[in-house]
Design an enzyme around this catalytic site. Structure first.
Site, PDB file in Angstrom:
ATOM      1  N   PRO A  91      -3.135  -1.313  -4.769  1.00 60.60           N
ATOM      2  CA  PRO A  91      -2.693   0.028  -5.038  1.00 60.60           C
ATOM      3  C   PRO A  91      -1.117   0.168  -5.118  1.00 60.60           C
ATOM      4  O   PRO A  91      -0.679   1.099  -5.904  1.00 60.60           O
ATOM      5  CB  PRO A  91      -3.530   0.727  -3.835  1.00 60.60           C
ATOM      6  CG  PRO A  91      -3.978  -0.026  -3.220  1.00 60.60           C
ATOM      7  CD  PRO A  91      -3.718  -1.526  -3.450  1.00 60.60           C
ATOM      8  N   GLU A 118      -7.442  -2.998   4.953  1.00 59.75           N
ATOM      9  CA  GLU A 118      -5.942  -1.962   4.523  1.00 59.75           C
ATOM     10  C   GLU A 118      -5.165  -2.746   3.380  1.00 59.75           C
ATOM     11  O   GLU A 118      -4.057  -2.463   3.114  1.00 59.75           O
ATOM     12  CB  GLU A 118      -5.205  -1.754   5.781  1.00 59.75           C
ATOM     13  CG  GLU A 118      -6.071  -0.636   6.558  1.00 59.75           C
ATOM     14  CD  GLU A 118      -6.617   0.591   5.914  1.00 59.75           C
ATOM     15  OE1 GLU A 118      -5.777   1.230   5.309  1.00 59.75           O
ATOM     16  OE2 GLU A 118      -7.744   0.839   5.931  1.00 59.75           O
ATOM     17  N   ASP A 171      -9.580  -3.158 -31.793  1.00 60.19           N
ATOM     18  CA  ASP A 171      -9.917  -2.342 -30.630  1.00 60.19           C
ATOM     19  C   ASP A 171      -8.829  -1.231 -30.381  1.00 60.19           C
ATOM     20  O   ASP A 171      -7.909  -1.386 -30.917  1.00 60.19           O
ATOM     21  CB  ASP A 171      -9.467  -3.199 -29.286  1.00 60.19           C
ATOM     22  CG  ASP A 171     -11.189  -3.709 -28.843  1.00 60.19           C
ATOM     23  OD1 ASP A 171     -12.095  -3.438 -29.526  1.00 60.19           O
ATOM     24  OD2 ASP A 171     -11.083  -4.322 -28.113  1.00 60.19           O
TER      25      ASP A 171
HETATM   26  C1  9D3 Z   1      -7.865   4.192   2.138  1.00 57.74           C
HETATM   27  C2  9D3 Z   1      -6.992   3.283   2.455  1.00 57.74           C
HETATM   28  N1  9D3 Z   1      -5.659   3.499   2.071  1.00 57.74           N
HETATM   29  C3  9D3 Z   1      -4.807   4.271   2.923  1.00 57.74           C
HETATM   30  C4  9D3 Z   1      -3.761   5.164   2.802  1.00 57.74           C
HETATM   31  C5  9D3 Z   1      -4.856   2.362   1.568  1.00 57.74           C
HETATM   32  C6  9D3 Z   1      -5.710   1.615   0.723  1.00 57.74           C
HETATM   33  C7  9D3 Z   1      -5.845   0.516   1.220  1.00 57.74           C
HETATM   34  C8  9D3 Z   1      -6.658  -0.829   0.463  1.00 57.74           C
HETATM   35  C9  9D3 Z   1      -6.265   1.903  -0.604  1.00 57.74           C
HETATM   36  C10 9D3 Z   1      -7.039   0.890  -1.242  1.00 57.74           C
HETATM   37  C11 9D3 Z   1      -7.162  -0.246  -0.780  1.00 57.74           C
HETATM   38  C12 9D3 Z   1      -7.964  -1.138  -1.469  1.00 57.74           C
HETATM   39  N2  9D3 Z   1      -7.569  -1.278  -3.029  1.00 57.74           N
HETATM   40  C13 9D3 Z   1      -7.179  -2.467  -3.731  1.00 57.74           C
HETATM   41  O1  9D3 Z   1      -7.258  -3.381  -3.255  1.00 57.74           O
HETATM   42  C14 9D3 Z   1      -6.864  -2.082  -5.088  1.00 57.74           C
HETATM   43  C15 9D3 Z   1      -6.883  -0.929  -6.010  1.00 57.74           C
HETATM   44  C16 9D3 Z   1      -7.214   0.445  -5.669  1.00 57.74           C
HETATM   45  O2  9D3 Z   1      -7.639   0.787  -4.706  1.00 57.74           O
HETATM   46  N3  9D3 Z   1      -6.833   1.056  -6.900  1.00 57.74           N
HETATM   47  C17 9D3 Z   1      -6.502   0.859  -8.023  1.00 57.74           C
HETATM   48  N4  9D3 Z   1      -6.230  -0.555  -8.393  1.00 57.74           N
HETATM   49  C18 9D3 Z   1      -6.384  -1.430  -7.439  1.00 57.74           C
HETATM   50  S1  9D3 Z   1      -5.976  -2.836  -7.389  1.00 57.74           S
HETATM   51  C19 9D3 Z   1      -6.752  -3.361  -5.861  1.00 57.74           C
END
Ligand code: 9D3
Length: 261
Positions: A91, A118, A171
């Site tokens: 993220p 996390e 595309d």
């Molecule tokens: C609810 C947990 N969050 C706390 C503020 C942090 C968080 C940790 C781990 C949010 C998402 C994740 C897991 N997400 C991914 O590994 C991820 C992801 C995503 O959540 N959204 C968009 N692209 C990606 S790429 C990997």
């Protein structure tokens, strides 16, 4: 030798499923895509095969431990051999666009790291990762679906992976526009006709209609895409036509109460 992708994941069966269907399945069968997974659990040093631990500083959730993840990445790199790029789906990453997909599809072998819980110990990111990529601003449960999305999008760009060679080039996004509408038989469905021009056999008129629709829909739905893109004189004229023909809903009494889609 095909495009090599090695995914570091606690859920290898989930990731391998991307190569069981459609274009990616055919690419894998033909050896155009070589996909495999490396599980940090297989590199956990302790007898309980532990891969996660509590975060320093406290707080909810768990963090993937440095050593099992680093060891799995090292094994993945060794298996793909030669040069490779290590991508962390996260993220915190920059949002992936089609140009990144093109770039990844052309470059060296890929190692993709998927986080769970996390996330991974930041020292893995510092020492092992070349780039962090995200799908966008919504919360997934881990990096696997994101890696699968990137693999799917890359696979479509491998020469020979699509049956019909020019599809990837035609595309949406490869020309910076949304796609035009598509129709197939029958000619009338739910009282709605296929646009006349598509039945005309006039290839020039069909091409212009499709380009006009693509421009118009992009203007209506994704104006951000047009702001970054110059229009040639034909495109300018077709978009002006589209905008001119699209009556404001309130100024068109016949359209009131009609569904637009
Ligand atoms: C609810 C947990 N969050 C706390 C503020 C942090 C968080 C940790 C781990 C949010 C998402 C994740 C897991 N997400 C991914 O590994 C991820 C992801 C995503 O959540 N959204 C968009 N692209 C990606 S790429 C990997």
């Amino acid at each position: 030798m095909g495009t090599r992708v090695a995914v570091v994941t606690l859920f290898p069966e989930m990731v391998m499923a991307v190569a069981r269907y459609g274009v990616a399945a055919r690419a894998a069968e033909r050896g155009l895509l070589e996909l495999d997974c490396w599980n940090p659990r297989d590199y956990a040093p302790d007898r309980h095969r532990r891969v996660d631990d509590r975060p320093y500083g406290g707080g909810p959730g768990m963090v993937m431990m440095y050593e099992p993840v680093r060891a799995a990445i090292t094994a993945a790199r060794g298996a793909v051999g030669g040069a490779s790029r290590t991508i962390h789906l996260s993220p915190q990453g920059r949002r992936v666009e089609q140009r990144d997909i093109r770039d990844l599809a052309q470059g060296p072998a890929l190692v993709m790291l998927c986080g769970r819980y996390e996330g991974v110990d930041e020292r893995v990111v510092e020492t092992e990762v070349d780039e962090e990529l995200s799908l966008g601003d919504y919360v997934l449960s881990g990096g696997e679906l994101a890696a699968m999305v990137v693999i799917d999008a890359m696979t479509r760009l491998i020469p020979g992976a699509l049956g019909h060679e020019d599809s990837a080039g035609a595309d949406s996004f490869s020309n910076g526009l949304l796609d035009c509408p598509h129709f197939t038989r029958p000619e009338t469905v739910a009282g709605r006709q296929v646009p006349e021009v598509l039945l005309s056999g006039d290839h020039g008129a069909v091409r212009r209609w499709r380009l006009k629709q693509a421009l118009g829909r992009t203007w209506e739905r994704r104006p951000d895409l047009l702001r970054g893109r110059a229009l040639d004189p034909e495109e300018r004229a077709l978009l002006d036509e589209y905008v001119g023909e699209r009556g404001a809903p309130a100024a068109n009494p016949a359209a009131i109460g009609e569904r637009s889609k």
